[in-house]
Design a protein around this motif. Structure first.
Motif, PDB file in Angstrom:
ATOM      1  N   ASP A   1      -0.270   0.470 -12.526  1.00 56.00           N
ATOM      2  CA  ASP A   1      -1.159   1.238 -11.657  1.00 56.00           C
ATOM      3  C   ASP A   1      -0.476   1.611 -10.341  1.00 56.00           C
ATOM      4  O   ASP A   1      -1.036   2.378  -9.556  1.00 56.00           O
ATOM      5  CB  ASP A   1      -2.429   0.439 -11.354  1.00 56.00           C
ATOM      6  CG  ASP A   1      -3.291   0.218 -12.594  1.00 56.00           C
ATOM      7  OD1 ASP A   1      -3.568   1.217 -13.280  1.00 56.00           O
ATOM      8  OD2 ASP A   1      -3.670  -0.936 -12.867  1.00 56.00           O
TER       9      ASP A   1
ATOM     10  N   ARG B   1       2.003   3.635  -8.000  1.00 56.67           N
ATOM     11  CA  ARG B   1       2.405   5.039  -8.071  1.00 56.67           C
ATOM     12  C   ARG B   1       3.604   5.292  -7.171  1.00 56.67           C
ATOM     13  O   ARG B   1       3.732   4.657  -6.109  1.00 56.67           O
ATOM     14  CB  ARG B   1       1.252   5.954  -7.643  1.00 56.67           C
ATOM     15  CG  ARG B   1      -0.006   5.820  -8.486  1.00 56.67           C
ATOM     16  CD  ARG B   1      -1.054   6.833  -8.040  1.00 56.67           C
ATOM     17  NE  ARG B   1      -1.456   6.609  -6.667  1.00 56.67           N
ATOM     18  CZ  ARG B   1      -2.579   5.980  -6.285  1.00 56.67           C
ATOM     19  NH1 ARG B   1      -3.394   5.496  -7.201  1.00 56.67           N
ATOM     20  NH2 ARG B   1      -2.879   5.840  -5.017  1.00 56.67           N
TER      21      ARG B   1
ATOM     22  N   ASN C   1      -4.921  -0.037  -6.216  1.00 59.26           N
ATOM     23  CA  ASN C   1      -5.072   1.338  -6.706  1.00 59.26           C
ATOM     24  C   ASN C   1      -6.140   1.408  -7.787  1.00 59.26           C
ATOM     25  O   ASN C   1      -6.948   2.342  -7.831  1.00 59.26           O
ATOM     26  CB  ASN C   1      -3.748   1.853  -7.273  1.00 59.26           C
ATOM     27  CG  ASN C   1      -2.712   2.125  -6.208  1.00 59.26           C
ATOM     28  OD1 ASN C   1      -3.014   2.167  -5.022  1.00 59.26           O
ATOM     29  ND2 ASN C   1      -1.470   2.310  -6.627  1.00 59.26           N
TER      30      ASN C   1
END
Length: 846
Positions: A432, A434, A453
């Motif tokens: 998750d 990024r 996130n």
């Protein structure tokens, strides 16, 4: 704290001598090495000066630097050298026994006669120090050294000798004698007769000698260290007082003031940078309001999250400005014994005291859920908190578990002490993360950052965690350099916490900071029996507002109080006395410049005893964090909303723990490890749908501030070991839908009160609930479906009726009755579908 010290001071010294050096004296950045507890480690390349170097000289060999332009028959050996650097006596003309020996040139049996290095060392403990050195011996004749102190060369420092460890870096402490060619152990030592700064010295015995590090210890039984050995603690000169402003200079953004201040190490005792210095910065808007008196803190080298530094001269304070325009700052910096945890005025410390300057703040440019688009979340004397920028009121939803969230392997100095509570990796959420999200130390932190996130993507807006649980259920979270050292704080760990918290704020996540837990909070048991000192060795001042507690609160507030949305929770299941609770809450109020909400959590059976003395003006609390059975959320929330309002100070009341203690909110039935079960096991006999109805909507319909979900102790991904928030994925969906209904239906919940009697619920049971702004808007929640009558006798006019689905979300829909006329008890009709499921009916004046 980590074992990696800052490279910056060493790098500064390297630049002095990357080429041939005859006699060099280091500049103002020369470090003073610190002895602590009878041990001092010295990096060989960080010498203060070199003398007697006409024929042979020590040269620094460093990773990434040009090699000395002096003959050397060996390749560089920076691989494995501590901090990637060492010193070597060059030129090297006698590498084997067959090479010509030239006394006074390539060999000196007289200490102090050739190639002398001096190191500044501050000793606190006088006594006999046994000398260990780490050397790289390449031949039979590159393995001898002399050591001395303050220009004297005692016999006990003559002829250090290496026979073992050829061809690699090797620690040893032996003296060559007539009878022991390879040296006698325990015979190399220096006597330090008085505390203070001394010159520890080495001089050449054989050219070509390569020296990486020295350790002096009072422990005669000291064992050869592993690899690079103890971290060298260096003291640099104090800073100039220069001030640097960094961050995005915009409204509600984190603006950091960094002062180049007195040098310190996070383990120093005299003076202790945490207790014996008090930095405070007065920030003031040009209009005169607001002004904030912000506590500062010691920040090591200013980049400790990356470097792992324990020492430096950077001191910080954080401003999150409420207005654009010009802000001024003025620094107060005083020193004195325990001045940070007392009211003592302290001694003004030049040149830091009184430093002034200005900062120009631009408007915010953020949008969406980013809290920097909304402003600071504040208590405004109502049952809900409000953002001071947008005026938006706040309902929360998110996880209360795991309480050990910060027991994370990627944080420096974090240790798992209980077999059943291993440190977290948060690996289920690593995907998750990024690109562009924060990390530290070459990619650490992705798991926890990814987990946040995920929460934000699910529409959640809060999460909860302990900042101190030493001795508690998890026993793996503390802000100190060591578990039981409450006087010294871990700069790198706390900076890493700060990276995570700042990212959370960008995602729109409120920080529920629980400052302690019941197992360690004080000297009172649940049955009100006194604990003994042996029971609670970890407690901060045994629950009193003493120096340990004051320092702890000040450090946490100084580092994280700039966050826009947080609350300070006095403690999970708190059992301090009312006097202790009031004192702690008042200290937080007086220390926190931004006046975040202050709440307290309690056992269900203890709430009357804990909360009642704290109502109204009896304390500075602004809310309650409720624990109760899953099906008691409505009644408990309503009770403390009513009691606090009656006492003259409305509390913000959230439901933050529900259960059974063993069960809490169960995982989704389809979650791996829960085996398709729909209900919590044993006698609990409830499922996530019951939680949605009785806990989530029970709190909201009482007029509460929202929920956080607790995971119990005996379910998969429980309150101690959880690191996969997807285990409650469906429950997050239901919470997101509830928040969306309040938003999309434009419900002014902050102006509404519980009015169960209007739907015939006189006992506040779970049959049906009503929340009303009389004569304007009414919410009727039907946990079991069906229909209801609404008492509109005191209202007038026509009202529209809409049905909202708490299970699937979406827009409001028409039921069998589209509008009703006030002045009577009106039937609301039936739902547009699924009449036996739960529904929210919104009745609004047309």
């Amino acid at each position: 704290m980590t074992t990696n010290a800052s490279l910056a001071p060493i790098a500064a010294l390297m630049t002095l001598s990357l080429v041939s050096m005859r006699t060099a004296v280091a500049g103002p950045e020369t470090p003073v090495f610190e002895e602590v507890g009878g041990l001092v480690a010295i990096e060989a390349e960080a010498f203060a000066r070199q003398t007697s170097s006409d024929r042979r000289a020590w040269h620094i060999v460093a990773h990434g630097a040009a090699l000395p332009r002096v003959p050397d028959g060996d390749p560089p050996h920076v691989l494995g050298a501590s901090l990637g650097a060492y010193v070597e006596v060059l030129p090297d003309t006698r590498r084997t026994h067959d090479d010509v020996l030239v006394p006074g040139e390539n060999f000196s049996d007289e200490p102090g006669q050739a190639a002398v290095l001096s190191y500044r060392v501050r000793f606190r403990t006088p006594g006999r120090y046994y000398v260990w050195a780490r050397a790289f011996s390449t031949g039979t004749e590159d393995n001898g050294l002399h050591v001395g102190i303050d220009g004297t060369w005692p016999e006990s420092g003559h002829r250090m000798q290496w026979c073992d460890g050829k061809g690699g870096w090797h620690w040893d402490s032996k003296q060559r004698t007539k009878d022991a060619h390879c040296g006698m152990a325990g015979a190399i030592y220096l006597d330090v007769e008085r505390p203070g700064e001394h010159q520890v010295q080495v001089s050449m015995r054989e050219d070509g000698f390569e020296l990486d590090k020295l350790v002096l210890t009072t422990n005669r039984a000291f064992a050869a260290p592993a690899e690079g050995g103890p971290v060298a603690r260096r003291r640099l000169p104090d800073g100039s007082g220069a001030v640097k402003i960094s961050g995005e200079l915009k409204r509600w953004h984190k603006v950091t003031l960094t002062l180049d201040g007195p040098f310190a190490d996070e383990r120093d005792d005299d003076p202790n940078p945490f207790t014996d210095h008090r930095m405070t910065v007065l920030f003031k808007h040009e209009s005169g309001s607001p002004s904030y008196r912000v506590p500062g803190y010691f920040a090591a080298d200013g980049q400790a999250a990356e470097s792992g530094a324990t020492s430096g001269r950077q001191w910080r304070a954080h401003l999150s400005p409420d207005k654009p325009g010009r802000w001024s700052y003025e620094i107060s910096f005083v020193r004195g014994k325990q001045v940070a945890v007392s009211e003592a005025p302290g001694e003004s410390l030049a040149p830091y005291q009184g430093r002034r300057g200005q900062i120009r703040i631009a408007p915010t440019d953020k949008r969406g859920v980013d809290l920097r688009a909304k402003g600071r979340l504040q208590y405004v004397g109502k049952h809900h908190l409000r953002f001071n920028g947008t005026g938006e009121y706040f309902l929360k939803a998110g996880p209360d578990a795991p309480e050990t969230l910060l027991g994370y392997a990627d944080f420096d100095g974090t240790q798992g002490r209980r077999e059943k509570v291993p440190l977290k990796t948060w690996s289920p959420h690593a995907h998750d993360w990024r690109p562009g999200d924060p990390t530290w130390q070459n990619g650490k932190g992705k798991g926890l950052v990814g987990a946040l996130n995920y929460l934000a993507a699910k529409g959640m807006n809060t999460f909860s965690f302990l900042t101190y649980n030493a001795g508690g259920d998890g026993d793996n979270v503390w802000p100190f350099v060591a578990r039981d050292d409450k006087q010294h704080y871990d700069c790198s760990k706390l900076d890493q916490w700060g990276i995570v918290f700042d990212h959370a704020q960008k995602l729109g996540l409120h920080l529920h900071i629980k400052l302690q837990e019941t197992e360690i909070d004080d000297n009172v048991l649940r049955d009100n029996k006194q604990r003994t000192e042996a029971n609670v060795p970890e407690a901060l001042d045994r629950g009193d507002l003493g120096p340990e507690r004051r320092l702890y609160l000040r450090e946490i507030i100084a580092r994280f109080g700039h966050a826009l949305a947080l609350n300070w929770n006095l403690g999970e299941e708190n059992t301090q006395s009312p006097e202790q609770q009031r004192a702690m809450s008042a200290f937080i109020r007086d220390t926190d410049p931004y006046q975040h909400s202050r709440v307290i959590h309690s056992f269900p059976e203890e709430q009357d005893r804990v909360y009642t003395p704290l109502l109204g003006d009896a304390s500075t609390l602004t809310g309650a964090s409720l624990q109760n059975p899953w099906n008691a959320a409505h009644r408990r929330t309503l009770k403390w909303l009513t009691e606090s309002a009656k006492a003259g100070k409305p509390w913000v009341v959230a439901n933050d723990e529900q259960g059974g203690a063993d069960t809490g909110v169960p995982p989704d039935p389809d979650y791996a490890g829960f085996g398709g079960k729909s209900q919590a096991p044993g006698k609990a006999n409830y499922d996530l749908h019951d939680v949605r109805k009785a806990t989530l909507w029970g709190n909201l319909m009482a007029g509460g501030a929202g929920v956080e979900y607790y995971f119990g102790y005996k379910l998969p991904q429980n309150d101690l070991n959880a690191e996969d928030w997807r285990s409650r994925d469906h429950s997050w969906d239901y919470a997101r839908i509830a928040l969306a209904i309040f938003r999309d239906a434009r419900i002014p919940f902050w102006e509404m009160k519980n009015a169960n009697a209007l739907v015939g619920n006189q006992n506040d049971d779970d049959s049906r609930w009503c929340l009303a702004k009389t004569s304007d808007i009414y919410l009727v929640y039907l946990p079991r479906g069906g229909s209801a009558e609404l008492d509109l006798l005191s209202a007038s006019g026509a009202f529209a009726v809409e049905w909202w689905n708490p299970r699937t979300g979406g827009a409001g829909r028409a039921g069998s009755v589209a509008r009703v006329q006030a002045g009577a008890r009106v039937a609301l009709g039936t739902a547009p579908s699924d009449p036996d499921e739960d529904w929210l009916v919104v009745v609004r004046r047309r």
